[in-house]
Design a protein around this motif. Structure first.
Motif, PDB file in Angstrom:
ATOM      1  N   LEU A   1       0.879   3.938  -3.118  1.00 38.64           N
ATOM      2  CA  LEU A   1       0.432   5.323  -3.002  1.00 38.64           C
ATOM      3  C   LEU A   1       1.485   6.315  -3.475  1.00 38.64           C
ATOM      4  O   LEU A   1       1.133   7.408  -3.938  1.00 38.64           O
ATOM      5  CB  LEU A   1       0.064   5.626  -1.543  1.00 38.64           C
ATOM      6  CG  LEU A   1      -1.192   4.955  -0.994  1.00 38.64           C
ATOM      7  CD1 LEU A   1      -1.335   5.240   0.494  1.00 38.64           C
ATOM      8  CD2 LEU A   1      -2.437   5.421  -1.750  1.00 38.64           C
ATOM      9  N   ILE A   2       2.748   5.963  -3.369  1.00 40.48           N
ATOM     10  CA  ILE A   2       3.815   6.936  -3.607  1.00 40.48           C
ATOM     11  C   ILE A   2       4.329   6.908  -5.036  1.00 40.48           C
ATOM     12  O   ILE A   2       4.502   7.959  -5.667  1.00 40.48           O
ATOM     13  CB  ILE A   2       4.971   6.697  -2.612  1.00 40.48           C
ATOM     14  CG1 ILE A   2       4.505   7.006  -1.189  1.00 40.48           C
ATOM     15  CG2 ILE A   2       6.187   7.547  -2.967  1.00 40.48           C
ATOM     16  CD1 ILE A   2       5.494   6.611  -0.129  1.00 40.48           C
ATOM     17  N   ILE A   3       4.596   5.736  -5.572  1.00 36.80           N
ATOM     18  CA  ILE A   3       5.302   5.650  -6.844  1.00 36.80           C
ATOM     19  C   ILE A   3       4.402   6.023  -8.013  1.00 36.80           C
ATOM     20  O   ILE A   3       3.179   6.004  -7.924  1.00 36.80           O
ATOM     21  CB  ILE A   3       5.879   4.236  -7.072  1.00 36.80           C
ATOM     22  CG1 ILE A   3       4.742   3.216  -7.171  1.00 36.80           C
ATOM     23  CG2 ILE A   3       6.874   3.875  -6.009  1.00 36.80           C
ATOM     24  CD1 ILE A   3       5.203   1.838  -7.567  1.00 36.80           C
ATOM     25  N   SER A   4       5.046   6.373  -9.109  1.00 33.70           N
ATOM     26  CA  SER A   4       4.380   6.552 -10.397  1.00 33.70           C
ATOM     27  C   SER A   4       4.755   5.339 -11.249  1.00 33.70           C
ATOM     28  O   SER A   4       5.891   5.240 -11.716  1.00 33.70           O
ATOM     29  CB  SER A   4       4.844   7.846 -11.072  1.00 33.70           C
ATOM     30  OG  SER A   4       4.251   7.992 -12.347  1.00 33.70           O
ATOM     31  N   PRO A   5       3.822   4.390 -11.466  1.00 34.21           N
ATOM     32  CA  PRO A   5       4.190   3.119 -12.100  1.00 34.21           C
ATOM     33  C   PRO A   5       4.719   3.291 -13.523  1.00 34.21           C
ATOM     34  O   PRO A   5       4.127   3.991 -14.342  1.00 34.21           O
ATOM     35  CB  PRO A   5       2.867   2.332 -12.103  1.00 34.21           C
ATOM     36  CG  PRO A   5       2.028   2.980 -11.060  1.00 34.21           C
ATOM     37  CD  PRO A   5       2.403   4.424 -11.076  1.00 34.21           C
ATOM     38  N   VAL A   6       5.832   2.667 -13.804  1.00 39.41           N
ATOM     39  CA  VAL A   6       6.398   2.613 -15.152  1.00 39.41           C
ATOM     40  C   VAL A   6       6.793   1.166 -15.428  1.00 39.41           C
ATOM     41  O   VAL A   6       7.289   0.476 -14.544  1.00 39.41           O
ATOM     42  CB  VAL A   6       7.628   3.534 -15.303  1.00 39.41           C
ATOM     43  CG1 VAL A   6       7.233   4.988 -15.192  1.00 39.41           C
ATOM     44  CG2 VAL A   6       8.702   3.198 -14.276  1.00 39.41           C
ATOM     45  N   PHE A   7       6.553   0.714 -16.642  1.00 40.92           N
ATOM     46  CA  PHE A   7       6.898  -0.649 -17.022  1.00 40.92           C
ATOM     47  C   PHE A   7       8.123  -0.620 -17.917  1.00 40.92           C
ATOM     48  O   PHE A   7       8.075  -0.928 -19.103  1.00 40.92           O
ATOM     49  CB  PHE A   7       5.708  -1.331 -17.695  1.00 40.92           C
ATOM     50  CG  PHE A   7       4.582  -1.599 -16.749  1.00 40.92           C
ATOM     51  CD1 PHE A   7       4.601  -2.719 -15.934  1.00 40.92           C
ATOM     52  CD2 PHE A   7       3.525  -0.715 -16.639  1.00 40.92           C
ATOM     53  CE1 PHE A   7       3.571  -2.959 -15.041  1.00 40.92           C
ATOM     54  CE2 PHE A   7       2.492  -0.945 -15.758  1.00 40.92           C
ATOM     55  CZ  PHE A   7       2.516  -2.077 -14.948  1.00 40.92           C
ATOM     56  N   ALA A   8       9.208  -0.200 -17.318  1.00 43.93           N
ATOM     57  CA  ALA A   8      10.515  -0.177 -17.970  1.00 43.93           C
ATOM     58  C   ALA A   8      11.557  -0.266 -16.864  1.00 43.93           C
ATOM     59  O   ALA A   8      11.333   0.211 -15.740  1.00 43.93           O
ATOM     60  CB  ALA A   8      10.706   1.102 -18.782  1.00 43.93           C
ATOM     61  N   ILE A   9      12.673  -0.898 -17.168  1.00 40.98           N
ATOM     62  CA  ILE A   9      13.741  -1.008 -16.178  1.00 40.98           C
ATOM     63  C   ILE A   9      14.327   0.371 -15.951  1.00 40.98           C
ATOM     64  O   ILE A   9      14.926   0.962 -16.843  1.00 40.98           O
ATOM     65  CB  ILE A   9      14.816  -2.006 -16.649  1.00 40.98           C
ATOM     66  CG1 ILE A   9      14.209  -3.398 -16.807  1.00 40.98           C
ATOM     67  CG2 ILE A   9      15.979  -2.039 -15.674  1.00 40.98           C
ATOM     68  CD1 ILE A   9      15.177  -4.444 -17.304  1.00 40.98           C
TER      69      ILE A   9
ATOM     70  N   ILE B   1       0.820  -1.206   0.000  1.00 45.44           N
ATOM     71  CA  ILE B   1       0.000   0.000   0.000  1.00 45.44           C
ATOM     72  C   ILE B   1       0.855   1.256   0.000  1.00 45.44           C
ATOM     73  O   ILE B   1       0.613   2.190  -0.786  1.00 45.44           O
ATOM     74  CB  ILE B   1      -0.957   0.000   1.202  1.00 45.44           C
ATOM     75  CG1 ILE B   1      -1.895  -1.209   1.115  1.00 45.44           C
ATOM     76  CG2 ILE B   1      -1.755   1.290   1.247  1.00 45.44           C
ATOM     77  CD1 ILE B   1      -2.751  -1.229  -0.127  1.00 45.44           C
ATOM     78  N   ALA B   2       1.866   1.320   0.873  1.00 40.22           N
ATOM     79  CA  ALA B   2       2.691   2.527   0.940  1.00 40.22           C
ATOM     80  C   ALA B   2       3.398   2.779  -0.387  1.00 40.22           C
ATOM     81  O   ALA B   2       3.437   3.919  -0.874  1.00 40.22           O
ATOM     82  CB  ALA B   2       3.713   2.392   2.076  1.00 40.22           C
ATOM     83  N   VAL B   3       3.941   1.734  -0.999  1.00 43.46           N
ATOM     84  CA  VAL B   3       4.621   1.888  -2.289  1.00 43.46           C
ATOM     85  C   VAL B   3       3.621   2.252  -3.376  1.00 43.46           C
ATOM     86  O   VAL B   3       3.882   3.105  -4.231  1.00 43.46           O
ATOM     87  CB  VAL B   3       5.368   0.586  -2.645  1.00 43.46           C
ATOM     88  CG1 VAL B   3       5.992   0.683  -4.028  1.00 43.46           C
ATOM     89  CG2 VAL B   3       6.441   0.293  -1.599  1.00 43.46           C
TER      90      VAL B   3
ATOM     91  N   VAL C   1       6.449  -5.533  -7.564  1.00 41.17           N
ATOM     92  CA  VAL C   1       5.568  -6.670  -7.825  1.00 41.17           C
ATOM     93  C   VAL C   1       4.268  -6.527  -7.050  1.00 41.17           C
ATOM     94  O   VAL C   1       3.174  -6.749  -7.586  1.00 41.17           O
ATOM     95  CB  VAL C   1       6.272  -7.988  -7.461  1.00 41.17           C
ATOM     96  CG1 VAL C   1       5.322  -9.170  -7.623  1.00 41.17           C
ATOM     97  CG2 VAL C   1       7.513  -8.191  -8.323  1.00 41.17           C
ATOM     98  N   SER C   2       4.372  -6.155  -5.778  1.00 39.51           N
ATOM     99  CA  SER C   2       3.161  -6.055  -4.957  1.00 39.51           C
ATOM    100  C   SER C   2       2.239  -4.940  -5.440  1.00 39.51           C
ATOM    101  O   SER C   2       1.015  -5.111  -5.485  1.00 39.51           O
ATOM    102  CB  SER C   2       3.555  -5.817  -3.494  1.00 39.51           C
ATOM    103  OG  SER C   2       4.392  -4.679  -3.376  1.00 39.51           O
ATOM    104  N   SER C   3       2.798  -3.792  -5.830  1.00 38.12           N
ATOM    105  CA  SER C   3       1.950  -2.709  -6.340  1.00 38.12           C
ATOM    106  C   SER C   3       1.363  -3.061  -7.706  1.00 38.12           C
ATOM    107  O   SER C   3       0.252  -2.636  -8.045  1.00 38.12           O
ATOM    108  CB  SER C   3       2.755  -1.416  -6.434  1.00 38.12           C
ATOM    109  OG  SER C   3       3.839  -1.547  -7.331  1.00 38.12           O
ATOM    110  N   LEU C   4       2.084  -3.849  -8.512  1.00 37.83           N
ATOM    111  CA  LEU C   4       1.534  -4.321  -9.775  1.00 37.83           C
ATOM    112  C   LEU C   4       0.287  -5.160  -9.542  1.00 37.83           C
ATOM    113  O   LEU C   4      -0.744  -4.977 -10.221  1.00 37.83           O
ATOM    114  CB  LEU C   4       2.590  -5.140 -10.521  1.00 37.83           C
ATOM    115  CG  LEU C   4       2.106  -5.971 -11.718  1.00 37.83           C
ATOM    116  CD1 LEU C   4       1.736  -5.059 -12.876  1.00 37.83           C
ATOM    117  CD2 LEU C   4       3.150  -6.985 -12.146  1.00 37.83           C
TER     118      LEU C   4
END
Length: 338
Positions: free
Chosen positions: A266-274, A262-264, A286-289
């Motif tokens: 809420l904070i991150i901006s998801p990107v699907f690139a290394i 949950i904490a991750v 992985v968990s936020s995905l």
């Protein structure tokens, strides 16, 4: 076989030690059976979780094959998906969290166990335990709305002065321009790792504190008798004795950091690139995905999410088993040699 001892020889006068053994009472047997059943139950539950994930992920694993570990894109509906990006982000967030939390946890544990007065010690122990009980969503909201805006300055400073280090480079940053946009530093791996570090530090501190407090009193007093200062005693006695606790607490925090959701989220901006730049906007885990796509996933997409969960499950098991093997070889828990 050894030769029998001659009467009157020192060997014959030596008492033969007897191996102690518990009485075979009904209570002892019941207690032993209960402990055995508890251990078997824990292992059975762990195995059941792994088997469940494997069965649900079988379809996606058969389709993706080895490319499941090397593909960064997540498009399971067109059979083009993989966890390379989210797994990299998970490891980077966990690495940042552990790097920041371990010194804080070790210092706090040493202060509580060897420096703080007895009355203050109880208060600090209570506060640390309360911090460990705070829900992760509270940490996430605090990090999103309060901590992030105060960390941007630190991220900019690190990027300006240490941007020559590859993982501290920020694309689009303009060093030396105070009016440059700060959006390139938000929702980054560094911010998420900092929040997770504050979440796992109380857990690590509790484990380390318990081990440090069990350092042999005879060796502590012996160090002082030889003229050691308090820091000298800590360095010569407490820290070597508590190596296993430090490693165990670190790995326990690492396992928590790898699975934090949950904490991750809420904070991150998801990107699907290394994305190896920890100060730059954009990360994933992985968990936020799983949290992001669980609600609208197709049957095949759900199988792909289960495959990602299986990878995280195996990674966490590997970390915990490694920690257990290292702690088992340490001196923590041994009796005093004085």
């Amino acid at each position: 076989m050894s030769a029998p001892a001659v009467s009157g020889s020192p060997e014959s006068e030596r008492p033969v030690p007897r191996r102690p053994h518990a009485a075979g009472g009904l209570g002892d047997r019941l207690f032993r059976y209960q402990l055995t059943a508890t251990g078997v139950t824990v292992l059975a539950i762990m195995a059941a979780v792994g088997v469940f994930l494997l069965i649900r992920a079988a379809q996606a694993l058969r389709t993706g094959g080895f490319s499941f570990l090397t593909t960064a894109v997540w498009q399971p509906d067109v059979h083009h998906f993989g966890i390379a990006a989210v797994l990299t982000g998970t490891l980077l967030i966990a690495a940042v969290a552990v790097t920041l939390s371990v010194p804080l946890a070790v210092g706090t544990a040493l202060f509580i166990s060897d420096v703080a007065p007895r009355r203050l010690r109880r208060t600090l122990v209570t506060l640390v335990d309360l911090m460990a009980a705070v829900p992760s969503v509270v940490y996430g909201l605090w990090g999103l709305f309060f901590l992030q805006q105060h960390v941007i300055g630190l991220s900019r400073w690190l990027s300006d002065w240490f941007g020559w280090i590859p993982f501290l480079t920020v694309d689009g940053a303009k060093p030396g321009e105070p009016l440059a946009s700060e959006s390139v530093y938000t929702a980054s791996t560094f911010v998420a790792g900092l929040v997770v570090a504050l979440m796992v530090a109380p857990i690590q501190c509790s484990v380390m504190r318990e081990v440090f407090a069990q350092a042999p009193a005879g060796e502590r007093e012996g160090a002082y008798a030889l003229g050691a200062t308090r820091w000298g005693m800590i360095r010569a006695v407490v820290l070597p004795y508590g190596v296993g606790g430090v490693i165990g607490g670190t790995m326990l925090g690492l396992g928590r950091a790898l699975g934090e959701t949950i904490a991750v989220y809420l904070i991150i901006s998801p990107v699907f690139a290394i994305q190896p730049h920890i100060l730059q906007t954009g990360s994933n885990s992985v968990s936020s995905l799983i949290a992001l796509h669980y609600g609208d996933a197709s049957p095949f997409g759900m199988s792909a999410l289960m495959a990602a969960g299986l990878a995280l499950f195996l990674l966490t098991l590997a970390v915990n088993f490694t920690a257990s093997s290292i702690v088992a070889r340490s001196r923590s828990g041994a009796q005093s040699e004085a």
